[in-house]
Design a protein around this motif. Structure first.
Motif, PDB file in Angstrom:
ATOM      1  N   MET A   1      29.842 -24.889  55.277  1.00  0.00           N
ATOM      2  CA  MET A   1      30.686 -25.647  56.193  1.00  0.00           C
ATOM      3  C   MET A   1      31.963 -24.863  56.451  1.00  0.00           C
ATOM      4  SD  MET A   1      32.273 -29.491  55.731  1.00  0.00           S
ATOM      5  CE  MET A   1      30.672 -30.257  55.762  1.00  0.00           C
ATOM      6  N   GLN A   2      32.396 -24.863  57.699  1.00  0.00           N
ATOM      7  CA  GLN A   2      33.621 -24.202  58.113  1.00  0.00           C
ATOM      8  C   GLN A   2      34.529 -25.211  58.807  1.00  0.00           C
ATOM      9  OE1 GLN A   2      32.546 -20.857  60.545  1.00  0.00           O
ATOM     10  NE2 GLN A   2      31.517 -19.804  58.877  1.00  0.00           N
ATOM     11  N   ALA A 108      27.946 -40.247  54.004  1.00  0.00           N
ATOM     12  CA  ALA A 108      28.117 -38.788  54.000  1.00  0.00           C
ATOM     13  C   ALA A 108      27.833 -38.148  52.654  1.00  0.00           C
ATOM     14  CB  ALA A 108      29.512 -38.419  54.461  1.00  0.00           C
ATOM     15  N   GLY A 109      28.135 -38.823  51.571  1.00  0.00           N
ATOM     16  CA  GLY A 109      27.892 -38.250  50.255  1.00  0.00           C
ATOM     17  C   GLY A 109      28.584 -36.927  50.054  1.00  0.00           C
ATOM     18  N   VAL A 110      27.787 -35.907  49.760  1.00  0.00           N
ATOM     19  CA  VAL A 110      28.325 -34.607  49.399  1.00  0.00           C
ATOM     20  C   VAL A 110      29.011 -33.902  50.573  1.00  0.00           C
ATOM     21  CG1 VAL A 110      26.229 -33.250  49.795  1.00  0.00           C
ATOM     22  CG2 VAL A 110      27.820 -32.577  47.995  1.00  0.00           C
ATOM     23  N   ASP A 111      28.618 -34.163  51.806  1.00  0.00           N
ATOM     24  CA  ASP A 111      29.266 -33.521  52.950  1.00  0.00           C
ATOM     25  C   ASP A 111      30.743 -33.882  53.036  1.00  0.00           C
ATOM     26  OD1 ASP A 111      27.023 -32.160  53.747  1.00  0.00           O
ATOM     27  OD2 ASP A 111      26.442 -33.633  55.259  1.00  0.00           O
ATOM     28  N   LEU A 116      36.304 -32.126  52.260  1.00  0.00           N
ATOM     29  CA  LEU A 116      37.584 -32.347  51.585  1.00  0.00           C
ATOM     30  C   LEU A 116      37.981 -31.119  50.762  1.00  0.00           C
ATOM     31  CD1 LEU A 116      39.660 -34.612  51.447  1.00  0.00           C
ATOM     32  CD2 LEU A 116      38.427 -35.541  49.498  1.00  0.00           C
ATOM     33  N   ALA A 117      37.029 -30.543  50.055  1.00  0.00           N
ATOM     34  CA  ALA A 117      37.303 -29.342  49.253  1.00  0.00           C
ATOM     35  C   ALA A 117      37.686 -28.166  50.153  1.00  0.00           C
ATOM     36  CB  ALA A 117      36.092 -28.992  48.399  1.00  0.00           C
ATOM     37  N   LEU A 118      36.980 -27.999  51.260  1.00  0.00           N
ATOM     38  CA  LEU A 118      37.265 -26.907  52.188  1.00  0.00           C
ATOM     39  C   LEU A 118      38.677 -27.022  52.759  1.00  0.00           C
ATOM     40  CD1 LEU A 118      36.367 -24.466  53.923  1.00  0.00           C
ATOM     41  CD2 LEU A 118      35.489 -26.131  55.566  1.00  0.00           C
ATOM     42  N   LEU A 123      44.482 -25.530  52.902  1.00  0.00           N
ATOM     43  CA  LEU A 123      45.899 -25.908  52.939  1.00  0.00           C
ATOM     44  C   LEU A 123      46.616 -25.668  51.615  1.00  0.00           C
ATOM     45  CD1 LEU A 123      45.718 -29.052  55.228  1.00  0.00           C
ATOM     46  CD2 LEU A 123      46.431 -26.725  55.796  1.00  0.00           C
ATOM     47  N   ARG A 124      45.927 -25.164  50.624  1.00  0.00           N
ATOM     48  CA  ARG A 124      46.580 -24.740  49.390  1.00  0.00           C
ATOM     49  C   ARG A 124      47.119 -23.318  49.517  1.00  0.00           C
ATOM     50  NH1 ARG A 124      42.654 -25.626  44.617  1.00  0.00           N
ATOM     51  NH2 ARG A 124      41.427 -26.564  46.235  1.00  0.00           N
ATOM     52  N   ASP A 125      46.722 -22.622  50.568  1.00  0.00           N
ATOM     53  CA  ASP A 125      47.147 -21.243  50.785  1.00  0.00           C
ATOM     54  C   ASP A 125      48.555 -21.246  51.389  1.00  0.00           C
ATOM     55  OD1 ASP A 125      47.651 -18.695  51.892  1.00  0.00           O
ATOM     56  OD2 ASP A 125      45.510 -18.329  52.177  1.00  0.00           O
TER      57      ASP A 125
END
Length: 155
Positions: A1-2, A108-111, A116-118, A123-125
């Motif tokens: 996912m991008q 959605a489950g894992v998607d 959210l992780a992506l 945004l942690r950068d």
């Protein structure tokens, strides 16, 4: 996912200010209506319900409000840069000026978690956040988010 898979250019906005988190969610819901043809009342309600479980301000001026909605076919994103930071009850108690909203199908489950992780990793950068804060053009912000962040999140 991008990021480019979930964030369209018309889903990016710069806003002068928002007087409250509640108003910000209304603005995001209106963006969801114009960008994704979603019912703004349902989006607003879902965001408020999720926020009631705990603040989605993750620190360093970033918030990741998110919610699950029935009727969605896939994860959708909206991004807003606030010119005047907003108190968001963030974990570090700092006001928020970068808001990436994720809306996911109820099933959605894992998607949803992958998205959210992506977005969180993007945004942690600090370099990406600095670029976002230094630009006011929505097209430029979209490019920064879709081309500068992590390219992929493995399944």
């Amino acid at each position: 996912m991008q990021v480019a898979e979930i964030l369209r250019p018309d889903g990016v906005k710069v806003q002068a200010c928002s007087p409250s988190k509640r108003r910000l969610f209304q603005d995001l819901a209106e963006m969801a209506q114009s960008c994704w043809a979603l019912d703004p009342a349902k989006v607003n309600e879902a965001l408020l319900e999720r926020e009631a479980l705990g603040p989605t301000g993750v620190g360093h001026g970033v918030a990741l409000p998110h919610a699950r909605l029935s009727g969605l076919d896939r994860v959708r994103g909206l991004f807003m840069r606030l010119e005047r930071p907003l108190d968001f009850d963030a974990v570090d108690r700092q006001p928020v000026d970068l808001v990436f909203c994720l809306l996911a199908p109820a099933s959605a489950g894992v998607d949803h978690l992958k998205a959210l992780a992506l977005v969180s990793r993007t945004l942690r950068d600090p370099a990406i956040c600095s670029k976002l804060r230094a630009n006011s053009d929505p097209a430029t912000l979209h490019t920064i988010l879709t081309e500068s962040g992590p390219r992929n999140l493995a399944a």
